[in-house]
Design a protein around this motif. Structure first.
Motif, short mmCIF file in Angstrom:
data_model
loop_
_atom_site.label_atom_id
_atom_site.label_comp_id
_atom_site.label_asym_id
_atom_site.label_seq_id
_atom_site.Cartn_x
_atom_site.Cartn_y
_atom_site.Cartn_z
N MET A 229 0.83 -1.20 0.00
CA MET A 229 0.00 0.00 0.00
C MET A 229 0.86 1.26 0.00
O MET A 229 1.96 1.28 0.56
CB MET A 229 -0.91 0.03 1.23
CG MET A 229 -2.08 -0.92 1.15
SD MET A 229 -3.27 -0.70 2.50
CE MET A 229 -2.35 -1.40 3.88
N THR A 230 0.34 2.28 -0.64
CA THR A 230 0.91 3.60 -0.47
C THR A 230 0.46 4.17 0.87
O THR A 230 -0.43 3.63 1.53
CB THR A 230 0.43 4.54 -1.58
OG1 THR A 230 -1.01 4.66 -1.51
CG2 THR A 230 0.83 4.02 -2.96
N ARG A 231 1.06 5.26 1.27
CA ARG A 231 0.62 5.95 2.48
C ARG A 231 -0.87 6.29 2.39
O ARG A 231 -1.64 6.05 3.34
CB ARG A 231 1.42 7.24 2.67
CG ARG A 231 0.95 8.14 3.81
CD ARG A 231 1.76 9.44 3.83
NE ARG A 231 1.67 10.15 2.56
CZ ARG A 231 2.49 11.14 2.20
NH1 ARG A 231 3.48 11.51 3.00
NH2 ARG A 231 2.35 11.75 1.04
N GLU A 232 -1.29 6.79 1.24
CA GLU A 232 -2.68 7.18 1.06
C GLU A 232 -3.60 5.97 1.11
O GLU A 232 -4.71 6.02 1.68
CB GLU A 232 -2.84 7.93 -0.26
CG GLU A 232 -2.18 9.31 -0.27
CD GLU A 232 -0.66 9.29 -0.44
OE1 GLU A 232 -0.05 10.38 -0.41
OE2 GLU A 232 -0.06 8.19 -0.58
N GLY A 233 -3.16 4.85 0.54
CA GLY A 233 -3.95 3.64 0.59
C GLY A 233 -4.10 3.12 2.01
O GLY A 233 -5.19 2.70 2.43
N ALA A 234 -3.00 3.15 2.77
CA ALA A 234 -3.04 2.69 4.15
C ALA A 234 -3.98 3.54 4.99
O ALA A 234 -4.74 3.02 5.83
CB ALA A 234 -1.63 2.70 4.74
N LEU A 235 -3.95 4.84 4.78
CA LEU A 235 -4.83 5.72 5.55
C LEU A 235 -6.29 5.53 5.15
O LEU A 235 -7.19 5.59 6.01
CB LEU A 235 -4.40 7.17 5.37
CG LEU A 235 -3.05 7.52 6.01
CD1 LEU A 235 -2.64 8.94 5.66
CD2 LEU A 235 -3.10 7.33 7.52
N ASP A 236 -6.54 5.28 3.87
CA ASP A 236 -7.91 4.98 3.44
C ASP A 236 -8.41 3.69 4.09
O ASP A 236 -9.55 3.60 4.56
CB ASP A 236 -7.99 4.84 1.92
CG ASP A 236 -8.15 6.18 1.21
OD1 ASP A 236 -8.25 7.22 1.91
OD2 ASP A 236 -8.16 6.19 -0.04
N LEU A 237 -7.55 2.67 4.12
CA LEU A 237 -7.94 1.41 4.75
C LEU A 237 -8.19 1.61 6.24
O LEU A 237 -9.15 1.06 6.79
CB LEU A 237 -6.85 0.37 4.53
CG LEU A 237 -7.16 -1.02 5.10
CD1 LEU A 237 -8.36 -1.65 4.39
CD2 LEU A 237 -5.95 -1.94 5.00
N ALA A 238 -7.35 2.40 6.89
CA ALA A 238 -7.54 2.66 8.32
C ALA A 238 -8.89 3.31 8.59
O ALA A 238 -9.57 2.97 9.57
CB ALA A 238 -6.41 3.55 8.83
N ARG A 239 -9.27 4.24 7.73
CA ARG A 239 -10.58 4.87 7.90
C ARG A 239 -11.70 3.86 7.72
O ARG A 239 -12.68 3.86 8.48
CB ARG A 239 -10.73 6.05 6.93
CG ARG A 239 -9.96 7.30 7.34
CD ARG A 239 -10.27 8.48 6.46
NE ARG A 239 -9.63 8.37 5.16
CZ ARG A 239 -8.41 8.85 4.89
NH1 ARG A 239 -7.71 9.45 5.84
NH2 ARG A 239 -7.90 8.73 3.68
N GLU A 240 -11.57 3.02 6.70
CA GLU A 240 -12.60 2.01 6.46
C GLU A 240 -12.70 1.04 7.64
O GLU A 240 -13.80 0.63 8.03
CB GLU A 240 -12.30 1.23 5.19
CG GLU A 240 -13.33 0.14 4.90
CD GLU A 240 -12.97 -0.71 3.71
OE1 GLU A 240 -13.33 -1.90 3.72
OE2 GLU A 240 -12.33 -0.19 2.76
N LEU A 241 -11.57 0.67 8.21
CA LEU A 241 -11.56 -0.27 9.33
C LEU A 241 -11.95 0.39 10.65
O LEU A 241 -12.12 -0.31 11.66
CB LEU A 241 -10.18 -0.90 9.47
CG LEU A 241 -9.67 -1.72 8.28
CD1 LEU A 241 -8.30 -2.31 8.59
CD2 LEU A 241 -10.64 -2.83 7.91
#
Length: 274
Positions: A229-241
């Motif tokens: 994941m990119t930083r942005e992808g990881a943060l998006d996943l964190a929000r979803e989780l």
């Protein structure tokens, strides 16, 4: 549980050996390090300690961090930066149970557990214990569940660790692209602490031979190449989780120096009480 981030870097770590880039120079100036990935989890009720992944930097990590040696370990996948520290078991442990998934990888024709057992068959100090993905098992008095993620070409797993007494929950994405399966996302959801793979910022995808993938609605890549994941992808996943707190790990020295040590990028030695 007390969570100590022993290793928060990618396969070369930060500073990288022989590198004089601005980010590695800045790490030296700050006196911080991102060694190869490993997480120490202490059961505060029993004093037992679980190690998630065995970094090649195992010896350095345990000499520089005030944490007990593990009573048990979990291996998420067979890449060297997550496994090859297991050789340190020689003359250090009397017996170290090592937990890993039993799912056969079509690329290797072995499960992670099989590969660990074969590669370290000369060590009589370890006992490999295999588990099916999504089936909870007990380690150090904690409930653990390996969940499939997406890290081609090999199988790889995220990990959920829960305290059955307090309900505290730690989720680790493992090495993965943004394409984490839905069932795994459900298992990882609502953690008190999420440790998410975020190897580089999305802006660097233009430098990858295959670019970025899994773009958001604005075209920002959430996967760097195909594996992380990119930083942005990881943060998006964190929000979803709906993670209560998120730390970005497995980060590379390719982050620009003015971004490399900004929140929520983790560095070695951070501790969290859940």
């Amino acid at each position: 549980m007390r969570v100590t981030l022993l290793g928060t870097g990618d396969t070369t770590g930060t500073p990288t050996v022989g590198c004089d880039c601005d980010t590695c120079a800045r790490a030296r100036e700050l006196g911080v390090e991102r060694s190869r990935f490993s997480v120490h989890v202490e059961n505060s009720r029993t004093g037992e300690c679980l190690l998630v992944d065995l970094s090649p930097d195992f010896r350095h990590q345990f000499l520089t961090r005030d944490v007990p040696l593990p009573d048990e370990a979990v291996v998420t996948h067979i890449h060297f930066d997550h496994l090859d520290g297991l050789g340190n078991a020689y003359r250090v442990f009397d017996d170290l149970p090592v937990h890993a998934a039993d799912e056969v990888d079509p690329v290797t024709d072995e499960s992670v557990a099989d590969t660990v057992a074969r590669k370290y068959d000369y060590l009589d100090r370890i006992t490999v214990v295999d588990h099916a993905p999504f089936e909870s098992f007990e380690a150090c008095g904690l409930d653990c569940t390996l969940v499939p993620v997406d890290h081609p070409p090999l199988v790889c797993y995220g990990l959920v660790i829960e305290d059955p007494e307090t309900g505290a929950k730690l989720s680790l994405t493992g090495d993965t692209s943004y394409a984490v399966p839905d069932d795994s996302r459900a298992a990882l959801s609502n953690p008190d602490l999420l440790l998410a793979d975020a190897i580089v910022p999305a802006s660097l995808c233009e430098h990858h031979p295959i670019g970025g993938r899994h773009e958001d609605s604005e075209g920002v890549p959430r996967t760097f190449g195909s594996k992380h994941m990119t930083r942005e992808g990881a943060l998006d996943l964190a929000r979803e989780l709906e993670a209560r707190e998120t730390r970005l790990v497995h980060t590379a020295h390719f982050y620009p120096a003015d971004e490399a040590f900004a929140e929520p990028l983790a560095v070695d030695g951070e501790q969290y009480d859940l």
